[in-house]
Write a protein that holds these residues in place. Structure first.
Motif, PDB file in Angstrom:
ATOM      1  N   UNK A 134       0.843  -1.185   0.000  1.00 29.12           N
ATOM      2  CA  UNK A 134       0.000   0.000   0.000  1.00 29.12           C
ATOM      3  C   UNK A 134       0.887   1.247   0.000  1.00 29.12           C
ATOM      4  N   UNK A 135       0.519   2.279  -0.756  1.00 34.08           N
ATOM      5  CA  UNK A 135       1.361   3.479  -0.848  1.00 34.08           C
ATOM      6  C   UNK A 135       1.691   4.098   0.499  1.00 34.08           C
ATOM      7  N   UNK A 136       0.708   4.166   1.401  1.00 34.77           N
ATOM      8  CA  UNK A 136       0.929   4.847   2.672  1.00 34.77           C
ATOM      9  C   UNK A 136       1.931   4.118   3.568  1.00 34.77           C
ATOM     10  N   UNK A 137       2.217   2.844   3.273  1.00 36.55           N
ATOM     11  CA  UNK A 137       3.173   2.094   4.087  1.00 36.55           C
ATOM     12  C   UNK A 137       4.615   2.325   3.657  1.00 36.55           C
ATOM     13  N   UNK A 138       4.823   3.036   2.534  1.00 33.16           N
ATOM     14  CA  UNK A 138       6.158   3.182   1.972  1.00 33.16           C
ATOM     15  C   UNK A 138       6.796   4.533   2.243  1.00 33.16           C
ATOM     16  N   UNK A 139       6.011   5.572   2.388  1.00 33.42           N
ATOM     17  CA  UNK A 139       6.569   6.909   2.569  1.00 33.42           C
ATOM     18  C   UNK A 139       5.549   7.797   3.258  1.00 33.42           C
ATOM     19  N   UNK A 140       6.028   8.937   3.747  1.00 30.23           N
ATOM     20  CA  UNK A 140       5.110   9.846   4.440  1.00 30.23           C
ATOM     21  C   UNK A 140       4.265  10.613   3.428  1.00 30.23           C
ATOM     22  N   UNK A 141       3.297  11.340   3.963  1.00 28.15           N
ATOM     23  CA  UNK A 141       2.319  12.021   3.112  1.00 28.15           C
ATOM     24  C   UNK A 141       2.963  13.072   2.221  1.00 28.15           C
ATOM     25  N   UNK A 142       3.978  13.774   2.731  1.00 26.80           N
ATOM     26  CA  UNK A 142       4.610  14.827   1.935  1.00 26.80           C
ATOM     27  C   UNK A 142       5.275  14.257   0.691  1.00 26.80           C
ATOM     28  N   UNK A 143       5.899  13.091   0.828  1.00 24.31           N
ATOM     29  CA  UNK A 143       6.522  12.486  -0.345  1.00 24.31           C
ATOM     30  C   UNK A 143       5.462  11.944  -1.299  1.00 24.31           C
TER      31      UNK A 143
END
Length: 467
Positions: free
Chosen positions: A358-367
């Motif tokens: 899932x995208x949210x598990x890979x980087x923070x929201x700003x990235x």
């Protein structure tokens, strides 16, 4: 170091006419461009430099390249030297005249024409060439300057690429793609922003990412190498850059209009996976040869850079993603020579990330905001799955059978609780073909054949198979 072709070694007895033919043959490749492509290549390719000043290179660097080349050949004809270094006769005459005056080189033989000249090094020249070789063993086409490279990347930027619905239809004519995903991909390719593909393993993300290269229009110029602070960085990679042969002009070597230090290529597609590490994204200096290899995203300039299987690399995903913050924001990257000298190169690529996570598990929201387009590639509809099965059946020589399809979907997939993923039709039909060859009979999409393939493909005895 480039391989030195031994066939040039015995050219000393050639006539002037034969020398000219050999020199043209060394550069000549079969015509493979359409008229439109040829016209566009003329617009992209810079003109051939006629003086040392026009090359943008320091005269000492050209002396070094000439000295090392003659050192390896022993003796060399002027046209062959031009073909090896991709520099015009005029430029070489200017530098060789200096080398002769400084007793570094001497003329061995002069023929009837101005280009029928053979050179060798003097004892002093051989000593200097040995010193050159100990510092850097690069022997090949002369590099271009960093400023010339930056200008070229700007002229052929991926940001100028435009994709229409017709382009998508043509590019994916042989690839079944969900209409919603297709439209999202089309918009993303027009944005110039990174594309993030996520979904379950086997849904076709990698295959889709590789197909995106079909949406990259036009040819691009790629240099053999660039020079930064007198250090050579090799850029052209035959495993990445698909060179497009161009028929040379009929004029002499000195009258060719294009700079041979550049190659016309298809826009590059660079695919990296679980092997990607942070050091791979920096310049790689070889202490044995004394020159550099450009990192993969550098070689991908003017094309597509795909990071597949994001999350499976040895480096933490967040660390890897953080490496891209500056390049994605500013369209440039900062690299460092082994001497400590830092410089900036263009980051002109369409970046595609592909992951099962899932995208949210890979980087923070700003990235994640910087990524722009996050597209889910999931299971197929029954109709799409049927189309994919037909396509792979035609490719493998297996006739489509509706009853076999219904058994596959209603019995094997439904009872086995397996989603309709894009990878299954090709793999299952491939095993159907394998079993048929073993039995010496034509492959058929029967329930029995599919059941057998299903059992060995999933490596377990599902109740659906044993029932």
């Amino acid at each position: 170091m480039q391989h030195i072709d031994g066939r040039f070694g015995g050219a000393s007895t050639s006539s002037a006419a034969q020398i000219g033919e050999d020199a043209v043959a060394a550069n000549k490749q079969p015509l493979s461009l359409s008229a439109a492509q040829s016209d566009s290549s003329v617009e992209i390719m810079p003109g051939s430099p006629k003086t040392v000043r026009e090359t943008g290179l320091d005269r000492l660097l050209i002396i070094e390249l000439i000295g090392k080349t003659i050192f390896l050949f022993g003796k060399i004809h002027l046209p062959i030297l031009a073909a090896r270094l991709k520099l015009s006769i005029n430029v070489l005459n200017e530098v060789l005249g200096f080398m002769v005056a400084e007793h570094m080189a001497e003329i061995v033989r002069r023929g009837a024409s101005d280009i029928d000249v053979e050179y060798q090094l003097t004892d002093a020249g051989k000593q200097r060439a040995g010193e050159f070789m100990s510092r850097c063993r690069y022997i090949g086409p002369a590099p271009v300057t960093l400023s010339a490279y930056r200008e070229m990347i700007e002229r052929q930027s991926v940001r100028s690429n435009r994709v229409t619905q017709q382009d998508l239809a043509a590019a994916f004519a042989d690839f079944t793609l969900n209409p919603g995903v297709r439209d999202q991909v089309g918009a993303a390719m027009n944005s110039g922003r990174p594309l993030f593909l996520y979904g379950p393993a086997g849904s076709g993300k990698t295959y889709l990412a590789e197909k995106l290269g079909r949406l990259m229009h036009g040819l691009v110029a790629v240099p053999h190498a660039i020079v930064v602070e007198n250090e050579i960085i090799q850029v052209f990679d035959p495993l990445i850059h698909q060179a497009v042969p161009i028929e040379p002009a009929s004029e002499s070597l000195d009258r060719r209009t294009s700079d041979g230090r550049w190659l016309m290529c298809q826009r590059p597609i660079v695919l990296t996976g679980g092997e990607l590490t942070l050091p791979m994204l920096e310049l790689r200096y070889d202490y044995g040869t004394g020159f550099y290899q450009a990192p993969p995203h550098f070689k991908a300039n003017s094309g597509i850079f795909i990071v597949d299987d994001l999350g499976r690399q040895q480096v933490a995903p967040k660390d890897l993603m953080n490496r891209w913050i500056v390049p994605l924001d500013r369209a440039c990257d900062h690299l460092t020579l082994h001497t400590g000298y830092k410089f900036t190169v263009p980051f002109d690529v369409s970046v595609v990330f592909s992951t099962n996570l899932r995208p949210e598990s890979l980087a923070d929201e700003s990235f994640m905001r910087r990524l722009g387009y996050k597209i889910h590639v999931g299971p197929m509809s029954e109709g799409e799955y049927r189309d994919v099965l037909r396509e792979h059946g035609r490719a493998l020589g297996v006739d489509y059978d509706e009853s076999g399809f219904r058994y596959l979907v209603d019995e094997l997939h439904a009872k086995g609780e397996r989603p309709l993923l894009a990878c299954y039709p090709r793999d299952l039909l491939g095993q159907v073909v394998d079993y048929a060859r073993y039995r010496g009979e034509p492959p058929a999409m029967t329930a029995q054949a599919l059941k057998q393939a299903w059992s060995t493909y999933f490596a377990k005895h599902d109740e659906t198979v044993d029932s």
